[in-house]
Design a protein around this motif. Structure first.
Motif, short mmCIF file in Angstrom:
data_model
loop_
_atom_site.label_atom_id
_atom_site.label_comp_id
_atom_site.label_asym_id
_atom_site.label_seq_id
_atom_site.Cartn_x
_atom_site.Cartn_y
_atom_site.Cartn_z
N PHE A 149 -21.35 37.70 -18.31
CA PHE A 149 -20.29 38.37 -17.58
C PHE A 149 -20.85 39.65 -16.96
O PHE A 149 -21.63 40.37 -17.59
N SER A 150 -20.44 39.94 -15.74
CA SER A 150 -20.92 41.15 -15.07
C SER A 150 -20.20 42.38 -15.63
O SER A 150 -19.14 42.26 -16.25
N PRO A 151 -20.76 43.58 -15.41
CA PRO A 151 -20.07 44.80 -15.84
C PRO A 151 -18.67 44.92 -15.25
O PRO A 151 -17.75 45.38 -15.92
N ALA A 152 -18.50 44.50 -13.99
CA ALA A 152 -17.19 44.58 -13.35
C ALA A 152 -16.19 43.64 -14.02
O ALA A 152 -15.02 43.98 -14.21
N GLU A 153 -16.65 42.46 -14.41
CA GLU A 153 -15.77 41.50 -15.09
C GLU A 153 -15.38 42.03 -16.47
O GLU A 153 -14.21 41.91 -16.87
N PHE A 154 -16.34 42.57 -17.19
CA PHE A 154 -16.03 43.12 -18.51
C PHE A 154 -15.06 44.29 -18.39
O PHE A 154 -14.12 44.41 -19.20
N ALA A 155 -15.24 45.12 -17.36
CA ALA A 155 -14.32 46.24 -17.15
C ALA A 155 -12.91 45.74 -16.87
O ALA A 155 -11.92 46.33 -17.32
N MET A 156 -12.80 44.64 -16.13
CA MET A 156 -11.48 44.05 -15.86
C MET A 156 -10.82 43.58 -17.15
O MET A 156 -9.62 43.80 -17.37
N LEU A 157 -11.59 42.95 -18.02
CA LEU A 157 -11.05 42.48 -19.29
C LEU A 157 -10.62 43.64 -20.18
O LEU A 157 -9.62 43.54 -20.91
N GLN A 158 -11.34 44.74 -20.11
CA GLN A 158 -10.94 45.93 -20.87
C GLN A 158 -9.61 46.46 -20.38
O GLN A 158 -8.78 46.93 -21.18
N LYS A 159 -9.37 46.39 -19.08
CA LYS A 159 -8.12 46.91 -18.51
C LYS A 159 -6.91 46.08 -18.95
O LYS A 159 -5.81 46.62 -19.10
N ILE A 160 -7.12 44.79 -19.16
CA ILE A 160 -5.98 43.92 -19.50
C ILE A 160 -5.86 43.73 -21.01
O ILE A 160 -4.93 43.06 -21.48
N GLU A 161 -6.76 44.34 -21.79
CA GLU A 161 -6.78 44.13 -23.24
C GLU A 161 -5.47 44.50 -23.91
O GLU A 161 -4.98 43.78 -24.79
N ALA A 162 -4.86 45.63 -23.52
CA ALA A 162 -3.61 46.06 -24.15
C ALA A 162 -2.50 45.04 -23.91
O ALA A 162 -1.68 44.77 -24.80
N LEU A 163 -2.45 44.47 -22.72
CA LEU A 163 -1.44 43.46 -22.41
C LEU A 163 -1.66 42.20 -23.24
O LEU A 163 -0.70 41.64 -23.80
N VAL A 164 -2.92 41.76 -23.35
CA VAL A 164 -3.23 40.58 -24.15
C VAL A 164 -2.82 40.81 -25.61
O VAL A 164 -2.21 39.94 -26.24
N ALA A 165 -3.12 42.00 -26.13
CA ALA A 165 -2.77 42.31 -27.52
C ALA A 165 -1.26 42.25 -27.73
O ALA A 165 -0.78 41.70 -28.73
N SER A 166 -0.50 42.79 -26.79
CA SER A 166 0.95 42.76 -26.91
C SER A 166 1.49 41.34 -26.89
O SER A 166 2.40 40.99 -27.66
N MET A 167 0.92 40.51 -26.03
CA MET A 167 1.35 39.11 -25.94
C MET A 167 1.04 38.36 -27.23
O MET A 167 1.87 37.60 -27.74
N VAL A 168 -0.15 38.57 -27.76
CA VAL A 168 -0.54 37.89 -29.00
C VAL A 168 0.37 38.30 -30.15
O VAL A 168 0.82 37.46 -30.95
N LYS A 169 0.67 39.59 -30.24
CA LYS A 169 1.52 40.08 -31.33
C LYS A 169 2.96 39.55 -31.20
O LYS A 169 3.69 39.51 -32.19
N HIS A 170 3.33 39.14 -30.00
CA HIS A 170 4.66 38.58 -29.82
C HIS A 170 4.69 37.07 -30.13
O HIS A 170 5.62 36.58 -30.77
N TYR A 171 3.66 36.35 -29.67
CA TYR A 171 3.70 34.89 -29.75
C TYR A 171 2.87 34.30 -30.90
O TYR A 171 3.10 33.16 -31.29
N TRP A 172 1.90 35.04 -31.40
CA TRP A 172 1.04 34.49 -32.46
C TRP A 172 1.08 35.34 -33.72
O TRP A 172 0.08 35.83 -34.22
N THR A 173 2.27 35.51 -34.25
CA THR A 173 2.43 36.19 -35.54
C THR A 173 2.94 35.16 -36.56
O THR A 173 3.16 34.01 -36.23
N GLY A 174 3.13 35.62 -37.79
CA GLY A 174 3.65 34.72 -38.82
C GLY A 174 2.70 33.60 -39.18
O GLY A 174 3.12 32.48 -39.50
N MET A 175 1.39 33.87 -39.15
CA MET A 175 0.40 32.83 -39.44
C MET A 175 0.06 32.71 -40.92
O MET A 175 -0.67 31.81 -41.31
N GLY A 176 0.58 33.63 -41.74
CA GLY A 176 0.29 33.57 -43.16
C GLY A 176 0.56 32.21 -43.78
O GLY A 176 -0.30 31.68 -44.51
#
Length: 267
Positions: A149-176
């Protein structure tokens, strides 16, 4: 680097009004979102809890690829994976594999014996701690032919990381309960936690001390003697003495034999 806005909006639209989604449903939306931003060859999502066998939540592999990336991985090699150790530390963020890997990872027996079979040039993971001491890791992978992955691509993924985390915490919880069911299916129970998991007992069963166990596990993960010394606050010379003693105790002479013995006794 071009962003496919139409694909991105289509993925967002699929989420609107959805209180819950299946693993495949949410996994497909995540894949579409990432496809609109960067190029990649595979997506795989694992959930980790302690030293338990990780759960394959979502992946895009064909049957043969699934054997290497999932079946073989879950059989024991995951215990030596930098992503697994980062997940256990409950770190949150997006990381490149090479950022997390020990100093000798790419010359380790784990890399030569297992990881090289994947044919990957690079792997980037979104690490999202959720409930019940579980961390969900969403990995984007590129084959050797695709390059890193290029530095620009990795930077893009860093920018969207907070959104991905919020989505995961909403849809992929209760896995115990999923992990509990997996343990039950393997003839175990959370109530038997006083009996250490096989991953914890394998070296004890081979008559290694606590210090020797710590050292050989770091060796197999890809740490040099110098790195092990720093992590354990002992001298490099002391690390080497322990390694020689371990090899003598186990009747082996190479890291190849050490890994083979480890995986054999895990099964």
């Amino acid at each position: 680097m071009n962003i496919d806005v139409e694909t991105l909006f289509r993925a967002f639209n699929a989420l609107i009004g959805k209180a819950a989604m299946t693993d495949d449903g949410f996994g497909d939306i995540f894949r579409q979102m990432m496809k609109a931003l960067v190029r990649f060859d595979y997506v795989v999502v694992f959930a980790y809890r302690g030293k338990e066998r990780p759960i394959d939540v979502y992946s895009t592999f064909d049957r043969d690829e699934h054997v290497v990336f999932v079946t073989l991985y879950q059989a024991g090699p995951y215990l030596l994976d930098p992503f697994y150790h980062t997940a256990r530390e409950r770190k949150e963020g997006v990381f490149r594999m090479r950022e997390l890997a020990p100093d000798r990872f790419f010359s380790s027996e784990y890399y030569r014996t297992y990881y090289i079979q994947t044919g990957l040039a690079e792997e980037i993971g979104f690490f999202v701690p959720v409930d019940s001491n579980i961390t969900v890791v969403l990995s984007l992978m590129r084959r050797e032919q695709s390059g890193a992955f290029s530095p620009a691509e990795f930077a893009m993924l860093q920018k969207i990381e907070a959104l991905v985390a919020s989505m995961v915490k909403h849809y992929w919880t209760g896995m115990g309960p999923r992990f509990d069911a997996q343990l039950a299916a393997r003839g175990k129970s959370r109530r038997r936690s006083k009996n250490a998991p096989r991953a914890d007992t394998v070296w004890h069963d081979l008559n290694l001390t606590v210090r020797e166990t710590a050292i050989v596990e770091l060796v197999l993960q890809g740490h040099s003697s110098e790195s092990i010394g720093l992590k354990l606050n002992i001298s490099t010379g002391t690390v080497k003495v322990h390694r020689r003693n371990v090899y003598r105790k186990l009747g082996i002479s190479s890291q190849t034999q050490l890994l083979s013995l480890y995986l054999k006794n895990l099964s």
